[in-house]
Design a protein around this motif. Structure first.
Motif, PDB file in Angstrom:
ATOM      1  N   VAL A 199      17.446  18.757   7.933  1.00  0.00           N
ATOM      2  CA  VAL A 199      16.106  18.442   8.467  1.00  0.00           C
ATOM      3  C   VAL A 199      15.770  16.982   8.160  1.00  0.00           C
ATOM      4  O   VAL A 199      15.289  16.238   9.019  1.00  0.00           O
ATOM      5  CB  VAL A 199      15.040  19.391   7.860  1.00  0.00           C
ATOM      6  N   TYR A 200      16.061  16.556   6.941  1.00  0.00           N
ATOM      7  CA  TYR A 200      15.807  15.152   6.567  1.00  0.00           C
ATOM      8  C   TYR A 200      16.546  14.207   7.530  1.00  0.00           C
ATOM      9  O   TYR A 200      15.956  13.292   8.096  1.00  0.00           O
ATOM     10  CB  TYR A 200      16.269  14.931   5.122  1.00  0.00           C
ATOM     11  N   GLY A 201      17.846  14.440   7.705  1.00  0.00           N
ATOM     12  CA  GLY A 201      18.653  13.587   8.581  1.00  0.00           C
ATOM     13  C   GLY A 201      18.163  13.621  10.022  1.00  0.00           C
ATOM     14  O   GLY A 201      18.104  12.591  10.702  1.00  0.00           O
ATOM     15  N   TYR A 246       9.594  10.589   3.768  1.00  0.00           N
ATOM     16  CA  TYR A 246       9.697  11.910   3.123  1.00  0.00           C
ATOM     17  C   TYR A 246      11.145  12.000   2.673  1.00  0.00           C
ATOM     18  O   TYR A 246      12.050  12.099   3.498  1.00  0.00           O
ATOM     19  CB  TYR A 246       9.349  13.002   4.127  1.00  0.00           C
ATOM     20  N   THR A 247      11.384  11.941   1.361  1.00  0.00           N
ATOM     21  CA  THR A 247      12.752  11.793   0.870  1.00  0.00           C
ATOM     22  C   THR A 247      13.279  13.006   0.077  1.00  0.00           C
ATOM     23  O   THR A 247      14.372  12.944  -0.476  1.00  0.00           O
ATOM     24  CB  THR A 247      12.862  10.516  -0.010  1.00  0.00           C
ATOM     25  N   ALA A 248      12.477  14.073   0.030  1.00  0.00           N
ATOM     26  CA  ALA A 248      12.912  15.275  -0.701  1.00  0.00           C
ATOM     27  C   ALA A 248      13.820  16.107   0.215  1.00  0.00           C
ATOM     28  O   ALA A 248      13.356  16.990   0.961  1.00  0.00           O
ATOM     29  CB  ALA A 248      11.697  16.083  -1.144  1.00  0.00           C
ATOM     30  N   VAL A 295       0.850  -1.199   0.000  1.00  0.00           N
ATOM     31  CA  VAL A 295       0.000   0.000   0.000  1.00  0.00           C
ATOM     32  C   VAL A 295       0.883   1.246   0.000  1.00  0.00           C
ATOM     33  O   VAL A 295       2.033   1.202   0.428  1.00  0.00           O
ATOM     34  CB  VAL A 295      -0.947   0.050   1.228  1.00  0.00           C
ATOM     35  N   ASP A 296       0.332   2.339  -0.477  1.00  0.00           N
ATOM     36  CA  ASP A 296       1.063   3.612  -0.433  1.00  0.00           C
ATOM     37  C   ASP A 296       0.143   4.663   0.206  1.00  0.00           C
ATOM     38  O   ASP A 296      -0.979   4.342   0.641  1.00  0.00           O
ATOM     39  CB  ASP A 296       1.558   4.018  -1.827  1.00  0.00           C
ATOM     40  N   ILE A 297       0.606   5.893   0.205  1.00  0.00           N
ATOM     41  CA  ILE A 297      -0.092   6.956   0.941  1.00  0.00           C
ATOM     42  C   ILE A 297      -1.553   7.133   0.509  1.00  0.00           C
ATOM     43  O   ILE A 297      -2.401   7.496   1.328  1.00  0.00           O
ATOM     44  CB  ILE A 297       0.694   8.288   0.837  1.00  0.00           C
TER      45      ILE A 297
HETATM   46  N1  LIG Z   1      16.655   7.252  -1.992  1.00  0.00           N
HETATM   47  C1  LIG Z   1      17.806   7.230  -1.300  1.00  0.00           C
HETATM   48  O1  LIG Z   1      18.881   7.554  -1.824  1.00  0.00           O
HETATM   49  C2  LIG Z   1      17.805   6.782   0.134  1.00  0.00           C
HETATM   50  C3  LIG Z   1      19.021   6.783   0.833  1.00  0.00           C
HETATM   51  C4  LIG Z   1      19.020   6.362   2.162  1.00  0.00           C
HETATM   52  C5  LIG Z   1      17.848   5.974   2.774  1.00  0.00           C
HETATM   53  N2  LIG Z   1      16.661   6.001   2.082  1.00  0.00           N
HETATM   54  C6  LIG Z   1      15.444   5.594   2.781  1.00  0.00           C
HETATM   55  O2  LIG Z   1      14.918   4.446   2.122  1.00  0.00           O
HETATM   56  C7  LIG Z   1      13.479   4.481   2.199  1.00  0.00           C
HETATM   57  C8  LIG Z   1      12.897   4.304   0.813  1.00  0.00           C
HETATM   58  O3  LIG Z   1      13.390   5.341  -0.033  1.00  0.00           O
HETATM   59  P1  LIG Z   1      12.916   5.497  -1.553  1.00  0.00           P
HETATM   60  O4  LIG Z   1      14.054   6.031  -2.324  1.00  0.00           O
HETATM   61  O5  LIG Z   1      12.231   4.261  -1.991  1.00  0.00           O
HETATM   62  O6  LIG Z   1      11.836   6.659  -1.378  1.00  0.00           O
HETATM   63  P2  LIG Z   1      10.649   7.106  -2.371  1.00  0.00           P
HETATM   64  O7  LIG Z   1      10.907   6.585  -3.746  1.00  0.00           O
HETATM   65  O8  LIG Z   1      10.521   8.561  -2.161  1.00  0.00           O
HETATM   66  O9  LIG Z   1       9.383   6.338  -1.811  1.00  0.00           O
HETATM   67  C9  LIG Z   1       8.744   6.704  -0.632  1.00  0.00           C
HETATM   68  C10 LIG Z   1       7.293   6.348  -0.760  1.00  0.00           C
HETATM   69  O10 LIG Z   1       6.635   6.693   0.478  1.00  0.00           O
HETATM   70  C11 LIG Z   1       5.426   7.361   0.161  1.00  0.00           C
HETATM   71  N3  LIG Z   1       4.974   8.187   1.282  1.00  0.00           N
HETATM   72  C12 LIG Z   1       5.302   9.479   1.569  1.00  0.00           C
HETATM   73  N4  LIG Z   1       4.646   9.891   2.667  1.00  0.00           N
HETATM   74  C13 LIG Z   1       3.900   8.833   3.097  1.00  0.00           C
HETATM   75  C14 LIG Z   1       2.995   8.642   4.166  1.00  0.00           C
HETATM   76  N5  LIG Z   1       2.724   9.632   5.024  1.00  0.00           N
HETATM   77  N6  LIG Z   1       2.378   7.447   4.304  1.00  0.00           N
HETATM   78  C15 LIG Z   1       2.641   6.435   3.431  1.00  0.00           C
HETATM   79  N7  LIG Z   1       3.480   6.559   2.387  1.00  0.00           N
HETATM   80  C16 LIG Z   1       4.112   7.742   2.218  1.00  0.00           C
HETATM   81  C17 LIG Z   1       5.781   8.178  -1.069  1.00  0.00           C
HETATM   82  O11 LIG Z   1       4.616   8.624  -1.724  1.00  0.00           O
HETATM   83  P3  LIG Z   1       4.702  10.035  -2.540  1.00  0.00           P
HETATM   84  O12 LIG Z   1       5.734   9.813  -3.607  1.00  0.00           O
HETATM   85  O13 LIG Z   1       3.303  10.189  -3.052  1.00  0.00           O
HETATM   86  O14 LIG Z   1       5.118  11.061  -1.546  1.00  0.00           O
HETATM   87  C18 LIG Z   1       6.579   7.161  -1.868  1.00  0.00           C
HETATM   88  O15 LIG Z   1       5.749   6.309  -2.633  1.00  0.00           O
HETATM   89  C19 LIG Z   1      13.114   5.788   2.900  1.00  0.00           C
HETATM   90  O16 LIG Z   1      12.927   5.539   4.259  1.00  0.00           O
HETATM   91  C20 LIG Z   1      14.367   6.642   2.719  1.00  0.00           C
HETATM   92  O17 LIG Z   1      14.487   7.596   3.747  1.00  0.00           O
HETATM   93  C21 LIG Z   1      16.621   6.381   0.772  1.00  0.00           C
END
Ligand SMILES: NC(=O)c1ccc[n+]([C@@H]2O[C@H](COP(=O)([O-])OP(=O)(O)OC[C@H]3O[C@@H](n4cnc5c(N)ncnc54)[C@H](OP(=O)(O)O)[C@@H]3O)[C@@H](O)[C@H]2O)c1
Length: 296
Positions: free
Chosen positions: A138-140, A75-77, A45-47
């Motif tokens: 803020v992200y970190g 929140y990855t932005a 599931v997603d948001i």
């Molecule tokens: N990408 C990297 O380089 C990186 C590095 C280190 C760690 N991480 C961690 O790895 C994990 C996965 O990263 P990713 O790259 O797969 O991120 P992603 O592509 O941004 O995916 C995150 C998903 O979570 C959804 N989401 C956002 N807010 C939500 C909420 N309140 N409830 C349920 N779903 C929600 C987003 O939906 P929307 O798109 O609609 O917002 C998106 O589908 C995260 O915890 C991230 O912090 C990522």
């Protein structure tokens, strides 16, 4: 064998979709996944369906009964978060607190992902699980507080820190560079930030191995060996046989809203200690990835 039930949150994101694919096909780049997942039931599931910030909605879903909740939401932005800190906090901290409270109450194992950005990035040796975080963005900061709530509320957890993630789905550095190469004659890329690119498929494979152990706790899980963004780009272009001028620049020259760590290499010490470090050299994993997307 008991049928394993897995709930994936953030299932439409980069990592979430990779989990769904591997669990559905039973195959990863590193090999077939273990027999224990043969008949597993995967719910993704997603948001739009389940918002992790909505406690009651989340509770009702998890109460349906799962062995594992794998939280790929976040929140990855990173840059946007500097101004949009309330929303970033809600997802990365409050959402994780909700999850941890609920999983603890319902005795469900929680798998959660965090980031190299919890570290300050001024080290010259890789960060290990025993090193103390000191996030600068803020992200970190929101991810770090999420980690703390997770460990405080839910002992049955796997907290997995990764970095520089790229996979077939969603936006990532590899796709961005390949796209830019189509429209530019020259790419200027930062050469003073060091890290480890991580192939999402390898991360999924290793996570699926790890979560069978009952060795709950904190793990670093990134591609092996290091590079700068410049070196990463050079390799992407070399392996894709794209000839383009790539110029190294400094972080000063390439300013971003959120300050990036200069050095955020993670050592997969916990995985190595368990004999579960399946993570490949980043260049080898990148080569597999590029051949795979070429075939598609
Ligand atoms: N990408 C990297 O380089 C990186 C590095 C280190 C760690 N991480 C961690 O790895 C994990 C996965 O990263 P990713 O790259 O797969 O991120 P992603 O592509 O941004 O995916 C995150 C998903 O979570 C959804 N989401 C956002 N807010 C939500 C909420 N309140 N409830 C349920 N779903 C929600 C987003 O939906 P929307 O798109 O609609 O917002 C998106 O589908 C995260 O915890 C991230 O912090 C990522």
């Amino acid at each position: 064998m008991k049928k394993i039930k897995i709930l994936i949150l953030g299932g439409k994101g980069q990592l979430g979709r990779e989990f769904v694919e591997v669990l559905t096909t039973k195959k990863a780049d590193l090999g077939n996944i273990d027999a224990v997942y043969k008949d597993c039931q995967v719910t993704s599931v997603d948001i739009d369906e389940i918002d992790i910030c909505n406690y009651q909605q989340l509770y009702n879903k998890i109460k349906e009964g799962f062995d594992f909740v794998i939280n790929c939401s976040g929140y990855t932005a990173v840059d946007k978060a500097e101004d949009d800190y309330e929303n970033c906090y809600k997802v990365n901290t409050l959402g994780v607190q909700n999850l941890a409270r609920i999983c603890n109450e319902l005795n469900t194992i929680l798998v959660h992902f965090s980031t190299d950005y919890v570290f300050k990035g001024d080290s010259s040796v890789p960060y290990r699980e025993y090193d103390l975080p000191c996030p600068a963005t803020v992200y970190g900061k929101t991810k770090f507080l999420g980690e703390q709530y997770l460990t405080a509320w839910c002992p049955k957890h796997y907290l997995i820190r990764t970095s520089w993630l790229y996979g077939q789905y969603g936006k990532n550095f590899v796709y961005t560079m390949l796209d830019l190469a189509k429209t530019h004659n020259e790419l200027k890329v930062v050469n003073d930030q060091h890290g480890s690119p991580t192939n999402a498929n390898d991360l999924v494979y290793t996570t699926l191995k790890l979560i069978q152990t009952n060795a709950f706790g904190l793990y670093h899980c990134t591609g092996e060996n290091e590079c700068t963004w410049f070196e990463f780009t050079q390799k992407i272009m070399e392996l894709s046989k794209i000839k383009i001028k790539i110029t190294p620049v400094t972080s000063e020259e390439f300013k971003s809203r959120a300050k990036r760590p200069k050095y955020s290499l993670l050592d997969n010490l916990g995985l190595k200690a368990l004999g579960l470090n399946y993570m490949r050299d980043w260049k080898v994993a990148l080569k597999t990835f590029l051949s795979k997307i070429k075939e598609k």
